[in-house]
Each structure stands twice: as C-alpha cells, then as structure tokens.
Design a protein around this motif. Structure first.
Motif, PDB file in Angstrom:
ATOM      1  N   GLY A 302       0.809  -1.208   0.000  1.00  0.00           N
ATOM      2  CA  GLY A 302       0.000   0.000   0.000  1.00  0.00           C
ATOM      3  C   GLY A 302       0.844   1.261   0.000  1.00  0.00           C
ATOM      4  O   GLY A 302       2.026   1.254   0.369  1.00  0.00           O
ATOM      5  N   HIS A 303       0.242   2.378  -0.401  1.00  0.00           N
ATOM      6  CA  HIS A 303       0.978   3.643  -0.526  1.00  0.00           C
ATOM      7  C   HIS A 303       1.365   4.220   0.824  1.00  0.00           C
ATOM      8  O   HIS A 303       2.343   4.966   0.914  1.00  0.00           O
ATOM      9  CB  HIS A 303       0.143   4.646  -1.330  1.00  0.00           C
ATOM     10  N   ASP A 304       0.622   3.892   1.902  1.00  0.00           N
ATOM     11  CA  ASP A 304       1.029   4.366   3.231  1.00  0.00           C
ATOM     12  C   ASP A 304       2.385   3.773   3.605  1.00  0.00           C
ATOM     13  O   ASP A 304       3.267   4.458   4.143  1.00  0.00           O
ATOM     14  CB  ASP A 304      -0.019   3.985   4.277  1.00  0.00           C
ATOM     15  N   THR A 305       2.555   2.478   3.335  1.00  0.00           N
ATOM     16  CA  THR A 305       3.854   1.846   3.594  1.00  0.00           C
ATOM     17  C   THR A 305       4.935   2.478   2.722  1.00  0.00           C
ATOM     18  O   THR A 305       6.049   2.757   3.184  1.00  0.00           O
ATOM     19  CB  THR A 305       3.770   0.337   3.320  1.00  0.00           C
ATOM     20  N   GLY A 306       4.602   2.706   1.446  1.00  0.00           N
ATOM     21  CA  GLY A 306       5.573   3.348   0.553  1.00  0.00           C
ATOM     22  C   GLY A 306       6.016   4.701   1.072  1.00  0.00           C
ATOM     23  O   GLY A 306       7.208   5.040   1.026  1.00  0.00           O
ATOM     24  N   ASP A 307       5.078   5.504   1.599  1.00  0.00           N
ATOM     25  CA  ASP A 307       5.431   6.818   2.148  1.00  0.00           C
ATOM     26  C   ASP A 307       6.349   6.673   3.354  1.00  0.00           C
ATOM     27  O   ASP A 307       7.308   7.432   3.513  1.00  0.00           O
ATOM     28  CB  ASP A 307       4.167   7.578   2.555  1.00  0.00           C
ATOM     29  N   ARG A 308       6.051   5.687   4.224  1.00  0.00           N
ATOM     30  CA  ARG A 308       6.911   5.503   5.404  1.00  0.00           C
ATOM     31  C   ARG A 308       8.312   5.054   4.996  1.00  0.00           C
ATOM     32  O   ARG A 308       9.310   5.461   5.607  1.00  0.00           O
ATOM     33  CB  ARG A 308       6.279   4.487   6.354  1.00  0.00           C
TER      34      ARG A 308
END
Length: 414
Positions: A302-308
């Motif tokens: 997911g993109h939240d993981t990518g941002d982190r």
C-alpha cells in the motif's frame, strides 16, 4: 490572522468537475477485436454506463475496457492539473482481482510526432476490495508506463507524470474472464485555492495592511507633530515579522513535504551557490539513489507503507552524510546527494557504505521489509555545469539497474 486564513482555506468547499455522468463527454467501449483478438465488450445500458466484457486469450494481446475522450481540435484536452484527484464509484462483479485506471496526456511541445491517441500513458491499479464504494484517488498515485517511455524515446525531463492536457481517461481489465462494470460516479476534485495562492494572498494582505497602517501613522505624525520614534520602531517590528513569514514560506517552497529533504527547487538553488563558489568543480560528486522495486512495495503493502519507506530512507541517507553535503528528493523514489570536497575514491566508498547500510536497515519494524537501492555516481569536470554531470550519474544509475540492482556504478568524468 495568518493562522486563521491558512486553516480556513482548508475548510473551503472543493471545486468539482463531473466526467460521468456527463452529456458533453464522449464515452466508448474497446476490445482487442480491432487487431485480431477474440475478447468482446458490450453495453448493457449506455445511459447508465453499465457494460460487460468477456476477455479471452488469443494470439493477440487481450484487452477490453471503457474510455472517455476529451480530445478537441489540435489535440486540446482538459487540464486535470487544476485538481488534486478524482472521486469515483465503480460497481464490479467478475473474475478480476484488480482493474487498471489510465490517463493519456498530450504534449505537442515534446511529442510533435505522437498522435493524441498515443499520448503519454499513465496508470494505476485498483484492488477489487476497493471497488463497489466511493473512493478518492490522488493524481500523485499515477505512474508513466515504461513501455510508453521506451517506445517513443522520451527525453528525461518529460518522463514524469503530467496532467495539464488530458485527452483520454478510462478503465480496462488485466485479468482474463468475464466482467460486469457500472460507472456510477466520476468527478474531478480540487481545492478552490491552491496553497501557493493562499500564501501569496497572506503576504499581499500583510503588505497592504502594513502599508496602510504606515500611511495612517505618517499622516497622524504630521498633523499632531508627535514623535515618530516609537511608531517607526513598531513598523520595523511588523516588517520583521513579515520578513520572517516570507522566509518560512520560502523554506516550505524548497522542502519536500514527505521526506523533509530538499525538493528540486531547493536542490537547484543550493547547488548553484556551491558551483558559483567553487574554483575547481572536479572535487564535487553526485550520487543518484533509486529504491529498487519501489512500485512492488506500493502494490503489495500500500501507498502508506511506501510513504513511510521514503521517510525512513531519507533519515538513513541523512544520517550517513556530512553537514556540507546537499541531500534532496529528486522525484518519486529517487534521491540525489551532492558532495563538495570529495575525490573519486572517497565518493565510491561513501556510495558503497550507504548502499550496505540501506540493505541492512530494518524498514517497517512491525512488519519488516527488505529494501535495497541502486546508485549512480560521478564527479563534475573542472568547470562543468549541472546537466551533463547529472546525465552521467543518471547513466551510471541505469547501468546499476541493469546489473541486478542493489549495487553502485561510478562513471568517470572523462
């Protein structure tokens, strides 16, 4: 007042533009029968945008989908860049685990020989569990297709996503089988005022207020023959406040919001200062970092993981560089590091140290994920400008990617 205006801008109603339903936009179904395939699409109810697709394997590449065309004379489309993203609701039943959403943006200035129907192809994938409900998609989630960049040999400055002249928007299937789709809602959504406009308005408002106040005070001083020292001091304090706010707004405009590193604007500003104050640029090094398989991280986690991961990557890079080095996010999953006063041996040693540190770093502590980077490196020539040096480092990065990733490649400045 500044805080009230800044916070209040976020509560303004959003501007919207309806793509579906719409009586002014041409919609169509497509499939692979036009080039010899056997897939089939059919309207169940065109007015309700309800259709079916039977996607079958053949000797041709299978495809079927739905598209909206905005193409007007001279390749003119719709400027999506004035919006943040779009809200849509798609009801789906069938065999797919995910479907693809795509955009085509036409840029005659760098693609004069490309027909609007073959314009820049950008896409993202939506999971099945995210369908059958209203969903907001940010345009930052789109990526330019590698096959399109390769086919048209697009110059590097134009390889990033852009949305200023979108000529087509659509959905298509990526899984063989039977699919039934209803497009219930598709609206572009954006802020009535851009953040930069809010900041500029605050500055202009402050300047107008201060200038008005200064004029009133000056008139009173003349009329009443009072001492001006105290009020001039107050004016100076007010201007100092305005200057501090201006400095803060400039800082925000040169900083990447997600990683808190320099953005491209900040990199160019500081790099110009470094180059102008260097008598011998051959001791200035450039490293370009690219996170390996970053799209896979976004797709799987997911993109939240990518941002982190991007935030943690910035912290790792920052902790392994000197105070005099210039670190920034170049775009997407790419970072750039400019190192003054360094030689070839130390530059290679630094790149390998950072690569090894990243490969060992425990990203996502609660659900560990292994992350690696590929690095391209070079040194400036004696009086060389940024662009050719960057191109050399970018070529080195390309070789690192093609050499299995998770490695460093240095390209000499010969």
């Amino acid at each position: 007042m500044t805080l009230i205006v800044t916070l209040g801008a976020s509560y303004l109603p959003k501007k919207q533009f309806s793509l579906a339903p719409s009586d002014d936009i041409f919609q169509a179904l497509f499939d692979d029968r036009s080039y010899g395939g056997v897939s089939e699409t059919e309207w169940l109810n065109a007015a309700d945008r309800r259709w079916v697709c039977s996607m079958r394997e053949s000797n041709e590449y299978p495809s079927c989908g739905y598209s909206l065309s905005f193409n007007r004379p001279n390749g003119e489309g719709i400027d999506f860049s004035r919006y943040q993203g779009f809200v849509f609701k798609v009801n789906y039943s069938g065999d797919a685990e995910r479907i693809r959403i795509f955009l085509r943006n036409h840029k005659p200035d760098y693609a004069a020989d490309i027909e609007p129907g073959e314009s820049k192809f950008m896409s993202l994938f939506i999971r099945r569990q995210d369908l059958n409900k209203e969903l907001f998609i940010d345009f930052n989630e789109f990526n330019v297709a590698d096959w399109w960049l390769t086919e048209f040999n697009v110059p590097r400055p134009y390889t990033a996503p852009d949305f200023d002249n979108v000529v087509a928007f659509g959905f298509d299937m990526v899984t063989l089988g039977n699919h039934q789709i209803t497009i219930e809602k598709l609206h572009l959504v954006g802020d009535l005022m851009q953040r930069e406009q809010v900041y500029l308005g605050i500055i202009l408002l402050w300047m107008a207020l201060l200038m008005t106040e200064a004029a009133i005070w000056y008139a009173r001083l003349i009329l009443k023959s009072r001492s001006s020292d105290e009020k001039l001091s107050q004016l100076r304090n007010d201007y100092d406040v305005l200057h501090e706010e201006k400095v803060e707004f400039e800082r925000k405009s040169t900083t990447d919001f997600l990683t808190r590193t320099q953005n491209r604007t900040g990199i160019h500003q500081q790099l110009n200062f470094i180059l102008e104050n260097s008598n011998d640029r051959s001791c200035i090094g450039i490293l370009i970092f690219d996170i390996d398989h970053f799209k896979r991280i976004n797709d799987r986690r997911g993109h939240d993981t990518g941002d982190r991961v991007l935030k943690e990557m910035a912290d790792v890079l920052r902790s392994n560089t000197r105070d005099t080095d210039l670190l920034g996010r170049w775009g997407g999953e790419e970072f750039i590091l400019v190192c003054p006063n360094i030689n070839e041996s130390n530059l290679k040693e630094l790149g390998e140290k950072i690569r090894a540190t990243v490969s060992r770093y425990p990203f996502e502590h609660n659900a560990p994920i292994t992350v690696t980077i590929s690095i391209g490196m070079t040194l400036f020539k004696h009086l060389e400008n940024f662009d050719p040096a960057f191109k050399r480092a970018d070529d080195a990065l390309y070789h690192a990617k093609n050499s299995g990733r998770n490695c460093c490649v240095f390209k000499a400045n010969k």
